[in-house]
Design an enzyme around this catalytic site. Structure first.
Site, PDB file in Angstrom:
ATOM      1  N   LYS A   1      24.781  -0.750  23.443  1.00 12.49           N
ATOM      2  CA  LYS A   1      26.201  -0.898  23.126  1.00 12.49           C
ATOM      3  C   LYS A   1      26.701   0.281  22.309  1.00 12.49           C
ATOM      4  O   LYS A   1      25.986   0.788  21.437  1.00 12.49           O
ATOM      5  CB  LYS A   1      26.426  -2.174  22.283  1.00 12.49           C
ATOM      6  CG  LYS A   1      26.133  -3.472  23.008  1.00 12.49           C
ATOM      7  CD  LYS A   1      26.412  -4.637  22.063  1.00 12.49           C
ATOM      8  CE  LYS A   1      26.034  -5.979  22.639  1.00 12.49           C
ATOM      9  NZ  LYS A   1      26.015  -7.038  21.598  1.00 12.49           N
TER      10      LYS A   1
ATOM     11  N   HIS B   1      28.991 -15.799  13.886  1.00 15.20           N
ATOM     12  CA  HIS B   1      27.945 -15.167  13.061  1.00 15.20           C
ATOM     13  C   HIS B   1      27.890 -15.823  11.682  1.00 15.20           C
ATOM     14  O   HIS B   1      26.817 -16.140  11.178  1.00 15.20           O
ATOM     15  CB  HIS B   1      28.249 -13.673  12.851  1.00 15.20           C
ATOM     16  CG  HIS B   1      28.220 -12.838  14.089  1.00 15.20           C
ATOM     17  ND1 HIS B   1      29.219 -11.948  14.402  1.00 15.20           N
ATOM     18  CD2 HIS B   1      27.304 -12.734  15.086  1.00 15.20           C
ATOM     19  CE1 HIS B   1      28.917 -11.327  15.534  1.00 15.20           C
ATOM     20  NE2 HIS B   1      27.770 -11.788  15.979  1.00 15.20           N
TER      21      HIS B   1
ATOM     22  N   SER C   1      31.897 -11.087  19.844  1.00 15.36           N
ATOM     23  CA  SER C   1      32.622  -9.943  19.277  1.00 15.36           C
ATOM     24  C   SER C   1      33.421  -9.247  20.366  1.00 15.36           C
ATOM     25  O   SER C   1      34.562  -8.831  20.144  1.00 15.36           O
ATOM     26  CB  SER C   1      31.639  -8.957  18.641  1.00 15.36           C
ATOM     27  OG  SER C   1      30.960  -9.548  17.573  1.00 15.36           O
TER      28      SER C   1
ATOM     29  N   ARG D   1      24.029 -19.066  22.090  1.00 14.73           N
ATOM     30  CA  ARG D   1      25.274 -19.728  22.490  1.00 14.73           C
ATOM     31  C   ARG D   1      25.093 -20.613  23.707  1.00 14.73           C
ATOM     32  O   ARG D   1      25.492 -21.733  23.754  1.00 14.73           O
ATOM     33  CB  ARG D   1      26.353 -18.680  22.788  1.00 14.73           C
ATOM     34  CG  ARG D   1      27.036 -18.167  21.564  1.00 14.73           C
ATOM     35  CD  ARG D   1      27.894 -16.999  21.893  1.00 14.73           C
ATOM     36  NE  ARG D   1      27.100 -15.952  22.514  1.00 14.73           N
ATOM     37  CZ  ARG D   1      27.459 -14.697  22.579  1.00 14.73           C
ATOM     38  NH1 ARG D   1      28.610 -14.309  22.119  1.00 14.73           N
ATOM     39  NH2 ARG D   1      26.680 -13.791  23.137  1.00 14.73           N
TER      40      ARG D   1
HETATM   41  O1  PNS Z   1      24.260  -8.455  18.263  1.00 14.72           O
HETATM   42  P1  PNS Z   1      23.341  -7.849  19.300  1.00 14.72           P
HETATM   43  O2  PNS Z   1      23.929  -6.555  19.843  1.00 14.72           O
HETATM   44  O3  PNS Z   1      22.979  -8.813  20.389  1.00 14.72           O
HETATM   45  O4  PNS Z   1      21.973  -7.483  18.520  1.00 14.72           O
HETATM   46  C1  PNS Z   1      20.913  -6.844  19.173  1.00 14.72           C
HETATM   47  C2  PNS Z   1      19.955  -6.219  18.136  1.00 14.72           C
HETATM   48  C3  PNS Z   1      20.716  -5.228  17.272  1.00 14.72           C
HETATM   49  C4  PNS Z   1      19.394  -7.332  17.264  1.00 14.72           C
HETATM   50  C5  PNS Z   1      18.804  -5.509  18.909  1.00 14.72           C
HETATM   51  O5  PNS Z   1      19.329  -4.493  19.721  1.00 14.72           O
HETATM   52  C6  PNS Z   1      17.734  -4.946  17.953  1.00 14.72           C
HETATM   53  O6  PNS Z   1      16.871  -5.671  17.526  1.00 14.72           O
HETATM   54  N1  PNS Z   1      17.868  -3.639  17.603  1.00 14.72           N
HETATM   55  C7  PNS Z   1      16.983  -2.980  16.672  1.00 14.72           C
HETATM   56  C8  PNS Z   1      16.036  -2.017  17.402  1.00 14.72           C
HETATM   57  C9  PNS Z   1      14.841  -2.774  17.947  1.00 14.72           C
HETATM   58  O7  PNS Z   1      14.025  -3.324  17.231  1.00 14.72           O
HETATM   59  N2  PNS Z   1      14.722  -2.801  19.302  1.00 14.72           N
HETATM   60  C10 PNS Z   1      13.689  -3.532  19.996  1.00 14.72           C
HETATM   61  C11 PNS Z   1      14.162  -4.957  20.269  1.00 14.72           C
HETATM   62  S1  PNS Z   1      12.922  -5.881  21.151  1.00 14.72           S
END
Ligand code: PNS
Length: 159
Positions: free
Chosen positions: A41, A17, A128, A90
């Site tokens: 998650k 990150h 993570s 990745r």
């Molecule tokens: O590190 P991660 O868990 O892969 O991140 C995923 C994250 C937090 C970026 C994604 O779940 C997100 O954008 N959450 C915010 C809520 C949202 O906008 N959801 C619609 C996504 S299309």
């Protein structure tokens, strides 16, 4: 002058990150690092812990601002005039899910573009979840998470 937003769970922040944050900070005039909720998650670190670790490890980056968001990412981006969402990629395994989210975010906010940045090779194996598994099983996480937060992460996971 382009503002970008780099969202994630950061549960917890890894060197992978931080690598993306540092490289983004060299490209964009302002970078929001957004600690967000991933509904798929259940985090091991609280929102405050995740934010505090990020604050600590980005202290030297003047154009990086750590925020927390609890709604839609696109709305958080628009509110802050950030027209770019940065995602680290990745390997091909990340691609399908990330591509789906990029298209959904585009549908929700046509003025916000997702840009994918390839992870540095040396961090391409890092996640993570793997860091947490190794730490919990007593393995060494040196070089996998930023040094300033390593002890806090170990203490939390080995409680
Ligand atoms: O590190 P991660 O868990 O892969 O991140 C995923 C994250 C937090 C970026 C994604 O779940 C997100 O954008 N959450 C915010 C809520 C949202 O906008 N959801 C619609 C996504 S299309």
């Amino acid at each position: 002058m382009t503002t970008a937003i780099y969202p994630g769970s950061f549960d917890p922040v890894t060197m992978g990150h931080l690598d993306i944050i540092r490289r983004s900070a060299r490209i964009f005039s302002h970078v929001y690092v957004a600690v967000a909720q991933n509904p798929h998650k259940k985090p091991d670190f609280s929102l405050e812990q995740r934010r505090d670790y990020l604050l600590k490890v980005t202290r030297d980056l003047d154009n990086v601002e750590v925020i927390t968001i609890d709604g839609l990412l696109v709305e958080a981006a628009q509110k802050r005039n950030a027209r770019i969402i940065i995602k680290g990629l990745r390997a091909m395994t990340d691609f399908e899910y990330e591509f789906q989210m990029a298209l959904m975010n585009k549908k929700l906010g046509n003025d916000v573009e997702t840009l994918f940045m390839a992870t540095s090779t040396k961090y391409s194996f890092l996640s993570s979840s793997l860091v947490k598994e190794v730490a919990r099983l007593g393995g060494c996480i040196d070089g996998l998470v930023p040094e300033e937060v390593r002890e806090d992460i170990l203490a939390q996971l080995r409680r």
